[in-house]
Design a protein around this motif. Structure first.
Motif, PDB file in Angstrom:
ATOM      1  N   THR A   1      -5.547  32.877  40.673  1.00  0.00           N
ATOM      2  CA  THR A   1      -4.635  33.110  39.545  1.00  0.00           C
ATOM      3  C   THR A   1      -4.338  34.598  39.488  1.00  0.00           C
TER       4      THR A   1
ATOM      5  N   GLU B   1      -1.640  31.723  27.532  1.00  0.00           N
ATOM      6  CA  GLU B   1      -1.490  30.353  27.066  1.00  0.00           C
ATOM      7  C   GLU B   1      -2.407  30.026  25.891  1.00  0.00           C
TER       8      GLU B   1
ATOM      9  N   GLU C   1      -4.615  27.467  37.355  1.00  0.00           N
ATOM     10  CA  GLU C   1      -3.380  27.680  38.133  1.00  0.00           C
ATOM     11  C   GLU C   1      -2.207  26.943  37.475  1.00  0.00           C
ATOM     12  N   LYS C   2      -1.020  27.370  37.809  1.00  0.00           N
ATOM     13  CA  LYS C   2       0.176  26.739  37.256  1.00  0.00           C
ATOM     14  C   LYS C   2       0.936  26.004  38.349  1.00  0.00           C
TER      15      LYS C   2
ATOM     16  N   GLU D   1       4.035  25.485  38.489  1.00  0.00           N
ATOM     17  CA  GLU D   1       5.284  26.168  38.836  1.00  0.00           C
ATOM     18  C   GLU D   1       5.059  27.254  39.892  1.00  0.00           C
ATOM     19  N   ASP D   2       3.854  27.838  39.905  1.00  0.00           N
ATOM     20  CA  ASP D   2       3.577  28.853  40.919  1.00  0.00           C
ATOM     21  C   ASP D   2       3.455  28.225  42.299  1.00  0.00           C
TER      22      ASP D   2
END
Lengths: 85, 150, 150, 85
Positions: A81, B40, B136-137, B139-140
């Motif tokens: 991340t 978030e 994690e996302k 979209e990434d």
């Protein structure tokens, strides 16, 4: 084998790094993870959510079927991340 | 060129050093990532970036090499910090110099998308409910997937 | 925000002022255009940028407004110089801040493509064969055309 | 009407700016350019290559059919070559 833990895997395992002696039956990443989970409740907790555990062997990303050997440096960590926005 | 460091950096100095005395460079595209005060889980007081010394540098070097192989670049730089950072601080600089501005834009975006999904960094945010590791996302992942070699 | 000026500028100062105290900004994409020593007619000693005072500012303001309408941006800046400039000098800065890095990349590229084809500036290069006005490039028209509204 | 010339149009015309009195028959950009070409050899030289001449009326880009009026500021220039790379 040197095993490193990062982020919340490190918290759950309770340490950042350990030296382990690999059983002869453990020859790839999938077998290594299965074996590590049997070692202690901390190992089991760190590796409980298998789909999110990422593995690097000798500092390169590795997949379940990739080989591991006693002299390797294996790192276990959650998805990265990195620091962008 | 890549650098992973705890200390702050000055993007203007980094870019000036990158361009150096090369008078063929027509344009420099850069991205600076900053710590946002809102995450978030709500407002954050700070975050801590953990990394994997050795692998992080190695992976950054590999992606810079890949960008240089894919596009005609004059110079390419990533500076990434680790450690504790507060809102407003700079986290990362990706800068690409080229005589072709399309190449510079594409390569810089490639580096940034890649950083999000492959660079071994993990973010621990200090929010109102305590510290939590960022997930994690999706979209990434999607952003990185667009660069897959056909 | 836009500025047209003879004086040099410092991209780091400009970007710091653009971000200001806004702690919601996650990323800044910027483009810095530099004077190249090589032009189509060979090596150049310098170039002079002529502009149309009044119209230039007006057109730059319009394109910044269009970028802000098209993408979710926190801040948007163009600084463009005119007058005589030597190789290695900065000509233009386009910087876009957003909490969405894709928006920042797209908007910055849009501004730069637009500048090439619509901003009233004309380049006079001082080369070995004397001074010559630079002609437009078909590739720049093509780059700008990709932003046409569908 | 104020007429401005930039870049090589200015060089060919021999000046940057002039004040002209518009004939009644000249009502749009196309008619203006046709009329200007008749004024002097300098005007004719500046406007010889019609396809590359760009026109702004009151600081906005204008097309051949756009209207012009006596109080307007009209600028004539080649395609822009702004300062990017």
């Amino acid at each position: 084998m040197k095993v490193l833990y990062f982020a919340w895997l490190k918290t759950r395992r309770g340490l950042a790094e350990e030296e382990l002696t690999l059983p002869a039956a453990v020859t790839n990443v999938a077998e290594l993870l299965a074996w590590l989970r049997t070692l202690s409740p901390g190992h089991a907790a760190a590796l409980a959510d298998r789909p999110v555990v990422r593995v690097a062997v000798n500092q390169e990303y590795a997949r379940a079927e990739d080989k591991v050997a006693p002299g390797d440096e294996v790192a276990l960590f959650p998805p990265v991340t990195g620091g962008v926005g | 060129m890549i650098r992973v460091q705890r200390a702050a950096f000055d993007p203007a100095e980094e870019i000036a050093a990158l361009v150096g005395a090369n008078r063929r460079i027509g344009g420099v595209v850069s991205f600076v990532g900053l710590v946002r005060e809102m995450a978030e889980g709500g407002a954050i007081a700070a975050m801590t970036l953990e990394h994997y010394p050795g692998m992080t540098e190695r992976q950054l070097e590999a992606v810079v090499a890949e960008a240089e192989a894919r596009w005609p670049l004059d110079a390419c730089l990533i500076v990434h910090r680790y450690g504790r950072l507060e809102p407003g601080e700079r986290i990362v600089l990706a800068a690409v110099a080229s005589s072709h501005r399309d190449a510079a834009f594409d390569a810089c975006r490639f580096l940034v998308d890649w950083l999000k999904t492959k660079a071994p960094f993990w973010k621990l945010e200090e929010g109102p409910a305590g510290a939590r590791w960022v997930a994690e996302k999706a979209e990434d992942q999607a952003a990185a997937a667009r660069w897959a070699q056909k």
